[in-house]
Design a protein around this motif. Structure first.
Motif, PDB file in Angstrom:
ATOM      1  N   TYR A   1      36.990  34.668  30.882  1.00 50.22           N
ATOM      2  CA  TYR A   1      38.082  34.287  31.777  1.00 50.22           C
ATOM      3  C   TYR A   1      38.873  33.101  31.225  1.00 50.22           C
ATOM      4  O   TYR A   1      38.302  32.020  31.006  1.00 50.22           O
ATOM      5  CB  TYR A   1      37.451  33.939  33.123  1.00 50.22           C
ATOM      6  CG  TYR A   1      38.382  33.466  34.216  1.00 50.22           C
ATOM      7  CD1 TYR A   1      39.282  34.329  34.817  1.00 50.22           C
ATOM      8  CD2 TYR A   1      38.326  32.150  34.655  1.00 50.22           C
ATOM      9  CE1 TYR A   1      40.102  33.896  35.830  1.00 50.22           C
ATOM     10  CE2 TYR A   1      39.147  31.713  35.684  1.00 50.22           C
ATOM     11  CZ  TYR A   1      40.039  32.588  36.268  1.00 50.22           C
ATOM     12  OH  TYR A   1      40.843  32.149  37.275  1.00 50.22           O
TER      13      TYR A   1
ATOM     14  N   GLY B   1      43.890  35.288  33.148  1.00 53.41           N
ATOM     15  CA  GLY B   1      43.164  35.168  34.404  1.00 53.41           C
ATOM     16  C   GLY B   1      43.700  36.058  35.509  1.00 53.41           C
ATOM     17  O   GLY B   1      43.417  35.828  36.684  1.00 53.41           O
ATOM     18  N   ARG B   2      44.471  37.088  35.162  1.00 52.74           N
ATOM     19  CA  ARG B   2      45.039  37.954  36.207  1.00 52.74           C
ATOM     20  C   ARG B   2      43.988  38.886  36.809  1.00 52.74           C
ATOM     21  O   ARG B   2      43.975  39.128  38.009  1.00 52.74           O
ATOM     22  CB  ARG B   2      46.193  38.773  35.655  1.00 52.74           C
ATOM     23  CG  ARG B   2      47.424  37.927  35.536  1.00 52.74           C
ATOM     24  CD  ARG B   2      48.588  38.695  34.992  1.00 52.74           C
ATOM     25  NE  ARG B   2      49.591  37.751  34.551  1.00 52.74           N
ATOM     26  CZ  ARG B   2      50.615  37.380  35.306  1.00 52.74           C
ATOM     27  NH1 ARG B   2      50.791  37.888  36.489  1.00 52.74           N
ATOM     28  NH2 ARG B   2      51.471  36.493  34.862  1.00 52.74           N
TER      29      ARG B   2
ATOM     30  N   GLY C   1      40.952  38.138  36.885  1.00 46.03           N
ATOM     31  CA  GLY C   1      40.170  37.184  37.675  1.00 46.03           C
ATOM     32  C   GLY C   1      40.705  37.069  39.093  1.00 46.03           C
ATOM     33  O   GLY C   1      39.952  37.077  40.064  1.00 46.03           O
ATOM     34  N   ILE C   2      42.018  36.984  39.222  1.00 45.57           N
ATOM     35  CA  ILE C   2      42.623  36.887  40.558  1.00 45.57           C
ATOM     36  C   ILE C   2      42.331  38.154  41.357  1.00 45.57           C
ATOM     37  O   ILE C   2      41.974  38.100  42.529  1.00 45.57           O
ATOM     38  CB  ILE C   2      44.144  36.626  40.447  1.00 45.57           C
ATOM     39  CG1 ILE C   2      44.382  35.198  39.935  1.00 45.57           C
ATOM     40  CG2 ILE C   2      44.828  36.830  41.797  1.00 45.57           C
ATOM     41  CD1 ILE C   2      45.829  34.825  39.769  1.00 45.57           C
ATOM     42  N   ASP C   3      42.448  39.336  40.682  1.00 42.28           N
ATOM     43  CA  ASP C   3      42.168  40.594  41.387  1.00 42.28           C
ATOM     44  C   ASP C   3      40.724  40.653  41.884  1.00 42.28           C
ATOM     45  O   ASP C   3      40.442  41.276  42.900  1.00 42.28           O
ATOM     46  CB  ASP C   3      42.440  41.790  40.472  1.00 42.28           C
ATOM     47  CG  ASP C   3      43.929  42.065  40.341  1.00 42.28           C
ATOM     48  OD1 ASP C   3      44.694  41.582  41.196  1.00 42.28           O
ATOM     49  OD2 ASP C   3      44.332  42.758  39.390  1.00 42.28           O
TER      50      ASP C   3
ATOM     51  N   GLY D   1      39.126  38.061  42.864  1.00 41.05           N
ATOM     52  CA  GLY D   1      38.894  36.926  43.755  1.00 41.05           C
ATOM     53  C   GLY D   1      38.097  35.809  43.112  1.00 41.05           C
ATOM     54  O   GLY D   1      37.393  35.069  43.802  1.00 41.05           O
ATOM     55  N   VAL D   2      38.228  35.662  41.809  1.00 40.42           N
ATOM     56  CA  VAL D   2      37.496  34.605  41.108  1.00 40.42           C
ATOM     57  C   VAL D   2      38.184  33.270  41.374  1.00 40.42           C
ATOM     58  O   VAL D   2      39.399  33.157  41.256  1.00 40.42           O
ATOM     59  CB  VAL D   2      37.481  34.880  39.585  1.00 40.42           C
ATOM     60  CG1 VAL D   2      36.929  33.689  38.831  1.00 40.42           C
ATOM     61  CG2 VAL D   2      36.674  36.128  39.288  1.00 40.42           C
ATOM     62  N   TYR D   3      37.410  32.273  41.792  1.00 37.16           N
ATOM     63  CA  TYR D   3      38.028  30.960  41.981  1.00 37.16           C
ATOM     64  C   TYR D   3      37.261  29.864  41.278  1.00 37.16           C
ATOM     65  O   TYR D   3      37.634  28.686  41.358  1.00 37.16           O
ATOM     66  CB  TYR D   3      38.220  30.644  43.463  1.00 37.16           C
ATOM     67  CG  TYR D   3      36.942  30.516  44.246  1.00 37.16           C
ATOM     68  CD1 TYR D   3      36.310  29.286  44.343  1.00 37.16           C
ATOM     69  CD2 TYR D   3      36.388  31.604  44.880  1.00 37.16           C
ATOM     70  CE1 TYR D   3      35.140  29.159  45.057  1.00 37.16           C
ATOM     71  CE2 TYR D   3      35.220  31.494  45.595  1.00 37.16           C
ATOM     72  CZ  TYR D   3      34.605  30.266  45.679  1.00 37.16           C
ATOM     73  OH  TYR D   3      33.436  30.151  46.382  1.00 37.16           O
TER      74      TYR D   3
ATOM     75  N   ARG E   1      41.939  39.490  48.247  1.00 40.91           N
ATOM     76  CA  ARG E   1      41.141  38.989  47.126  1.00 40.91           C
ATOM     77  C   ARG E   1      40.252  37.815  47.512  1.00 40.91           C
ATOM     78  O   ARG E   1      39.115  37.707  47.054  1.00 40.91           O
ATOM     79  CB  ARG E   1      42.071  38.579  45.982  1.00 40.91           C
ATOM     80  CG  ARG E   1      42.606  39.776  45.240  1.00 40.91           C
ATOM     81  CD  ARG E   1      43.911  39.501  44.550  1.00 40.91           C
ATOM     82  NE  ARG E   1      44.399  40.680  43.864  1.00 40.91           N
ATOM     83  CZ  ARG E   1      44.965  41.724  44.446  1.00 40.91           C
ATOM     84  NH1 ARG E   1      45.118  41.744  45.759  1.00 40.91           N
ATOM     85  NH2 ARG E   1      45.372  42.756  43.744  1.00 40.91           N
ATOM     86  N   TYR E   2      40.788  36.923  48.329  1.00 38.90           N
ATOM     87  CA  TYR E   2      40.055  35.687  48.605  1.00 38.90           C
ATOM     88  C   TYR E   2      39.603  35.549  50.056  1.00 38.90           C
ATOM     89  O   TYR E   2      38.932  34.587  50.388  1.00 38.90           O
ATOM     90  CB  TYR E   2      40.911  34.478  48.201  1.00 38.90           C
ATOM     91  CG  TYR E   2      41.134  34.407  46.714  1.00 38.90           C
ATOM     92  CD1 TYR E   2      40.109  33.969  45.878  1.00 38.90           C
ATOM     93  CD2 TYR E   2      42.322  34.812  46.134  1.00 38.90           C
ATOM     94  CE1 TYR E   2      40.286  33.913  44.506  1.00 38.90           C
ATOM     95  CE2 TYR E   2      42.505  34.767  44.764  1.00 38.90           C
ATOM     96  CZ  TYR E   2      41.480  34.310  43.954  1.00 38.90           C
ATOM     97  OH  TYR E   2      41.642  34.267  42.606  1.00 38.90           O
TER      98      TYR E   2
END
Lengths: 179, 190
Positions: free
Chosen positions: A100, A127-128, A130-132, A134-136, B120-121
């Motif tokens: 990532y 990191g797109r 990652g966004i899909d 829900g990675v934070y 997503r979140y």
């Protein structure tokens, strides 16, 4: 009745509130529950880390119970969980990686130096994906069933306890499900 | 025209200097001068670095600056959980601002963008939580407490009303007359 209202009721209200707040203290706000649990893994199609001309997609995760581990070389906690990932892969649990927002040379060097627990890595430079997903925060580890559905998300570096009590029992259970 | 974002409307640094200023009034001028010089030097040193870390968005196209800013200030950054996407300098906040910008550029409505992020979140990204069974206690709780308070109030008031009126019966009045004895007659004659 009046005695109940005057003395017992406030006490009960207080105890209920205290119990509620005490439970709240035990919840880690850094662990945001994922809305993706029990949903199909978000579609992606990215170049692999080691063979950039080849791609890795969510279709590659289907047909077996897999772990999907989000990591980066700039992530200190990823280094911490790395030996455990190595051991998981030696146990025969297929671990796929999402590298990532990283640099290719740095990531390759990391795998050479510390060992490579991954079947394959998708290289998500921006990191797109990652966004899909829900990675934070890295590291994050998803448990994915044979149908390619996300069944569990572990946030933060894996621990011995987490592997023993959460990850492996779930992998075992999912392996027994019909694929 | 390109604008630097979000340094143009960050509120935090302003309030900090405000606080500093009021605190310094107690001290004499020379210390104030020294501190001011330090501040000036540090601002000169660090602001270009900070500005380089912030992305520049182009608001000449499809994306309305006001709409963009109001939307990102309603969305919560997942990394530094008590800041909005607009205020946060976290790496993820940069990415999510870019994402929101691009979705707006594609002509997506605010609701579509919010749905995209919630998918997503989760609801956690919203500073304005939606009304649903899990959030009933949040939205209706205060009214519930108010209602409970009213019930207690009514109960207390009724209790007071039901207390017998403070008055003497016929018999008791006779007794009271006896208590006064002769004085009663005296009073009458007066």
């Amino acid at each position: 009745m009046p005695a109940f209202f005057r003395y017992l009721l406030p006490l009960l209200v207080f105890l209920a509130l205290a119990a509620l707040l005490y439970k709240g203290l035990g919840i880690d706000p850094k662990r945001v529950p994922s809305p993706l649990i029990d949903k199909p893994a978000p579609a992606f199609n990215l170049p692999r880390l080691k063979q950039p001309q080849q791609s890795l997609s969510n279709a590659d995760l289907k047909g077996k119970v897999t772990l999907f581990n989000v990591w980066a070389t700039w992530c200190v906690a990823c280094r911490q969980e790395h030996p455990l990932l190595m051991q998981l892969s030696k146990l025969g649990v297929p671990v796929y990686g999402l590298n990532y927002k990283d640099k290719r040379p740095a990531a390759e060097q990391w795998l050479q130096r510390f060992g490579n627990p991954y079947v394959a890595n998708a290289f998500d430079a921006e990191g797109r994906v990652g966004i899909d997903w829900g990675v934070y925060g890295t590291p994050e580890t998803f448990v994915i069933d044979k149908q390619g559905v996300i069944r569990h998300k572990y946030i933060g570096p894996l621990t011995r306890d987490a592997i023993e009590q959460e990850i492996l029992p779930l992998v075992k259970k999912l392996r027994e499900e019909k694929g | 025209m390109k604008r630097l974002y979000p340094s143009s409307y960050r509120r935090r640094p302003v309030s900090r200097t405000d606080r500093m200023d009021t605190g310094l009034r107690r001290y004499d001028g020379s210390l104030r001068m020294v501190l001011f010089a330090c501040l000036a030097v540090s601002v000169a040193l660090f602001s270009p670095v900070q500005a380089a870390g912030l992305e520049a968005f182009d608001f000449t196209g499809n994306v309305d600056e006001t709409r963009f800013k109001s939307l990102i200030s309603e969305l919560r950054c997942l990394v530094c959980q008590n800041q909005s996407l607009a205020d946060s300098d976290a790496d993820l906040a940069h990415d999510l601002r870019r994402e929101v910008y691009e979705l707006m550029d594609q002509g997506k409505s605010d609701q579509e963008i919010i749905d995209f992020l919630v998918a997503r979140y989760g609801d956690f990204v919203l500073y304005n939580p939606p009304l649903k069974p899990e959030t009933w206690i949040l939205w209706y709780g205060p009214f519930g407490l108010l209602a409970a308070g009213l019930v207690v109030l009514l109960y207390t008031v009724r209790q007071r009303r039901q207390q017998p009126e403070a008055r003497f019966s016929e018999q008791e009045q006779q007794r009271l007359k006896q208590l006064l004895g002769d004085d009663n007659h005296e009073d009458k004659s007066a």
